[in-house]
Design a protein around this motif. Sequence first.
Motif, PDB file in Angstrom:
ATOM      1  N   ARG A   1      27.852  30.672  47.829  1.00  0.00           N
ATOM      2  CA  ARG A   1      27.910  30.181  46.454  1.00  0.00           C
ATOM      3  C   ARG A   1      28.379  31.311  45.514  1.00  0.00           C
ATOM      4  N   GLY A   2      27.823  32.498  45.729  1.00  0.00           N
ATOM      5  CA  GLY A   2      28.200  33.660  44.923  1.00  0.00           C
ATOM      6  C   GLY A   2      29.659  34.019  45.116  1.00  0.00           C
ATOM      7  N   TYR A   3      30.123  33.941  46.369  1.00  0.00           N
ATOM      8  CA  TYR A   3      31.502  34.323  46.672  1.00  0.00           C
ATOM      9  C   TYR A   3      32.486  33.354  46.025  1.00  0.00           C
ATOM     10  N   VAL A   4      32.176  32.058  46.093  1.00  0.00           N
ATOM     11  CA  VAL A   4      33.043  31.032  45.501  1.00  0.00           C
ATOM     12  C   VAL A   4      33.146  31.262  43.990  1.00  0.00           C
ATOM     13  N   GLU A   5      32.023  31.525  43.348  1.00  0.00           N
ATOM     14  CA  GLU A   5      32.022  31.782  41.893  1.00  0.00           C
ATOM     15  C   GLU A   5      32.821  33.044  41.566  1.00  0.00           C
ATOM     16  N   PHE A   6      32.623  34.068  42.386  1.00  0.00           N
ATOM     17  CA  PHE A   6      33.338  35.332  42.176  1.00  0.00           C
ATOM     18  C   PHE A   6      34.854  35.106  42.289  1.00  0.00           C
ATOM     19  N   LYS A   7      35.258  34.359  43.318  1.00  0.00           N
ATOM     20  CA  LYS A   7      36.685  34.109  43.549  1.00  0.00           C
ATOM     21  C   LYS A   7      37.310  33.326  42.385  1.00  0.00           C
ATOM     22  N   LYS A   8      36.555  32.346  41.878  1.00  0.00           N
ATOM     23  CA  LYS A   8      37.037  31.535  40.762  1.00  0.00           C
ATOM     24  C   LYS A   8      37.459  32.410  39.599  1.00  0.00           C
ATOM     25  N   LYS A   9      36.649  33.432  39.328  1.00  0.00           N
ATOM     26  CA  LYS A   9      36.892  34.285  38.159  1.00  0.00           C
ATOM     27  C   LYS A   9      37.800  35.470  38.447  1.00  0.00           C
ATOM     28  N   ASN A  10      38.044  35.759  39.716  1.00  0.00           N
ATOM     29  CA  ASN A  10      38.820  36.953  40.052  1.00  0.00           C
ATOM     30  C   ASN A  10      39.955  36.614  41.024  1.00  0.00           C
ATOM     31  N   GLN A  11      40.743  35.650  40.670  1.00  0.00           N
ATOM     32  CA  GLN A  11      41.874  35.247  41.536  1.00  0.00           C
ATOM     33  C   GLN A  11      42.973  36.295  41.491  1.00  0.00           C
TER      34      GLN A  11
ATOM     35  N   MET B   1      19.208  44.896  40.841  1.00  0.00           N
ATOM     36  CA  MET B   1      18.006  44.230  40.329  1.00  0.00           C
ATOM     37  C   MET B   1      18.315  43.071  39.381  1.00  0.00           C
ATOM     38  N   TRP B   2      19.244  43.275  38.437  1.00  0.00           N
ATOM     39  CA  TRP B   2      19.466  42.248  37.414  1.00  0.00           C
ATOM     40  C   TRP B   2      20.796  41.537  37.557  1.00  0.00           C
ATOM     41  N   ILE B   3      21.396  41.644  38.736  1.00  0.00           N
ATOM     42  CA  ILE B   3      22.645  40.898  38.929  1.00  0.00           C
ATOM     43  C   ILE B   3      22.468  39.867  40.053  1.00  0.00           C
ATOM     44  N   ASP B   4      23.265  38.791  39.973  1.00  0.00           N
ATOM     45  CA  ASP B   4      23.151  37.740  41.000  1.00  0.00           C
ATOM     46  C   ASP B   4      24.216  37.972  42.082  1.00  0.00           C
ATOM     47  N   LYS B   5      24.306  37.034  43.011  1.00  0.00           N
ATOM     48  CA  LYS B   5      25.211  37.231  44.154  1.00  0.00           C
ATOM     49  C   LYS B   5      26.681  37.304  43.708  1.00  0.00           C
ATOM     50  N   GLU B   6      27.034  36.509  42.731  1.00  0.00           N
ATOM     51  CA  GLU B   6      28.420  36.547  42.241  1.00  0.00           C
ATOM     52  C   GLU B   6      28.756  37.958  41.734  1.00  0.00           C
ATOM     53  N   GLU B   7      27.835  38.519  40.946  1.00  0.00           N
ATOM     54  CA  GLU B   7      28.071  39.858  40.397  1.00  0.00           C
ATOM     55  C   GLU B   7      27.980  40.944  41.483  1.00  0.00           C
ATOM     56  N   THR B   8      27.232  40.653  42.542  1.00  0.00           N
ATOM     57  CA  THR B   8      27.162  41.607  43.656  1.00  0.00           C
ATOM     58  C   THR B   8      28.514  41.664  44.379  1.00  0.00           C
ATOM     59  N   TRP B   9      29.150  40.490  44.525  1.00  0.00           N
ATOM     60  CA  TRP B   9      30.517  40.468  45.095  1.00  0.00           C
ATOM     61  C   TRP B   9      31.479  41.233  44.189  1.00  0.00           C
ATOM     62  N   LYS B  10      31.310  41.051  42.878  1.00  0.00           N
ATOM     63  CA  LYS B  10      32.182  41.722  41.912  1.00  0.00           C
ATOM     64  C   LYS B  10      31.996  43.239  42.023  1.00  0.00           C
ATOM     65  N   LEU B  11      30.759  43.667  42.188  1.00  0.00           N
ATOM     66  CA  LEU B  11      30.473  45.100  42.330  1.00  0.00           C
ATOM     67  C   LEU B  11      31.170  45.654  43.571  1.00  0.00           C
ATOM     68  N   ALA B  12      31.096  44.906  44.686  1.00  0.00           N
ATOM     69  CA  ALA B  12      31.764  45.327  45.924  1.00  0.00           C
ATOM     70  C   ALA B  12      33.272  45.438  45.693  1.00  0.00           C
ATOM     71  N   TYR B  13      33.796  44.471  44.954  1.00  0.00           N
ATOM     72  CA  TYR B  13      35.229  44.455  44.627  1.00  0.00           C
ATOM     73  C   TYR B  13      35.595  45.697  43.803  1.00  0.00           C
ATOM     74  N   ASP B  14      34.788  45.968  42.777  1.00  0.00           N
ATOM     75  CA  ASP B  14      35.041  47.131  41.922  1.00  0.00           C
ATOM     76  C   ASP B  14      34.932  48.448  42.700  1.00  0.00           C
ATOM     77  N   LEU B  15      34.068  48.464  43.708  1.00  0.00           N
ATOM     78  CA  LEU B  15      33.907  49.677  44.522  1.00  0.00           C
ATOM     79  C   LEU B  15      35.002  49.781  45.588  1.00  0.00           C
ATOM     80  N   GLY B  16      35.823  48.736  45.681  1.00  0.00           N
ATOM     81  CA  GLY B  16      36.918  48.741  46.666  1.00  0.00           C
ATOM     82  C   GLY B  16      36.471  48.471  48.088  1.00  0.00           C
ATOM     83  N   VAL B  17      35.335  47.785  48.252  1.00  0.00           N
ATOM     84  CA  VAL B  17      34.806  47.551  49.603  1.00  0.00           C
ATOM     85  C   VAL B  17      34.583  46.057  49.895  1.00  0.00           C
TER      86      VAL B  17
END
Length: 218
Positions: free
Chosen positions: A208-218, A161-177
């Motif tokens: 756009r979300g994925y690019v932002e996520f990648k920038k911060k999580n190289q 609900m309160w996260i954007d696409k970048e943070e949704t990618w991060k959540l997937a990353y944290d969940l290992g998926v």
Amino acid sequence: MKKGKAVVVFSGGQDSTTCLFWAIEKFEEVIAVSFNYNQKHILELECAKNICKKHNIEHHILDLSLLNQLAPNSLTRADIEVDKDAPKSGPPNTFVDGRNLLFLSFAAVFAKQSGVKHIITGVSQSDFSGYPDCRDAFIKSLNVTLNLAMDYEFVIHTPLMWIDKEETWKLAYDLGVLDIIKNETLTCYNGIIGDGCGDCPACKLRKRGYVEFKKKNQ
Ligand code: ZN
């Protein structure tokens, strides 16, 4: 500690697939429910089916063709083109009137019949694309309505609900998926799995979300 059972409203797209794996972390048992409303890209149901099969998740596809009959839309009709850009006012023509209301209501009926109180949906107010039924106020109001309608204590969970696409990618990353979400889900309005067509509003938002996520999580 994991608790109880949950029903996930599952479309086979990025958001609901992330929610499915979020639910697997939180609940002892997870049942996925998808809806067939003769969407143009019926392939999304194939994605949903494949993901559940691969990960041994109980999956039900419920018929909601009535929605297609009542609410003709660029996601349901071949002769209506998807808006390339957001309209000046009102929701874009990919919005299907009543979709989340009906999905969640039928998911709730299904859940109660299965003895389940927890329902999970991937709606997000942060990236709601102008869809009124992705907003928090609507979900809270519907939760109350469903409880009153069926005299039952449903709890609707909205992990995105309160996260954007970048943070949704991060959540997937944290969940290992991350790879599953990136390669096996369908978000594209032109029906292309994974990275999609790159050009429709859904692809642009996802990319756009994925690019932002990648920038911060190289
Ligand atoms: Zn696309």
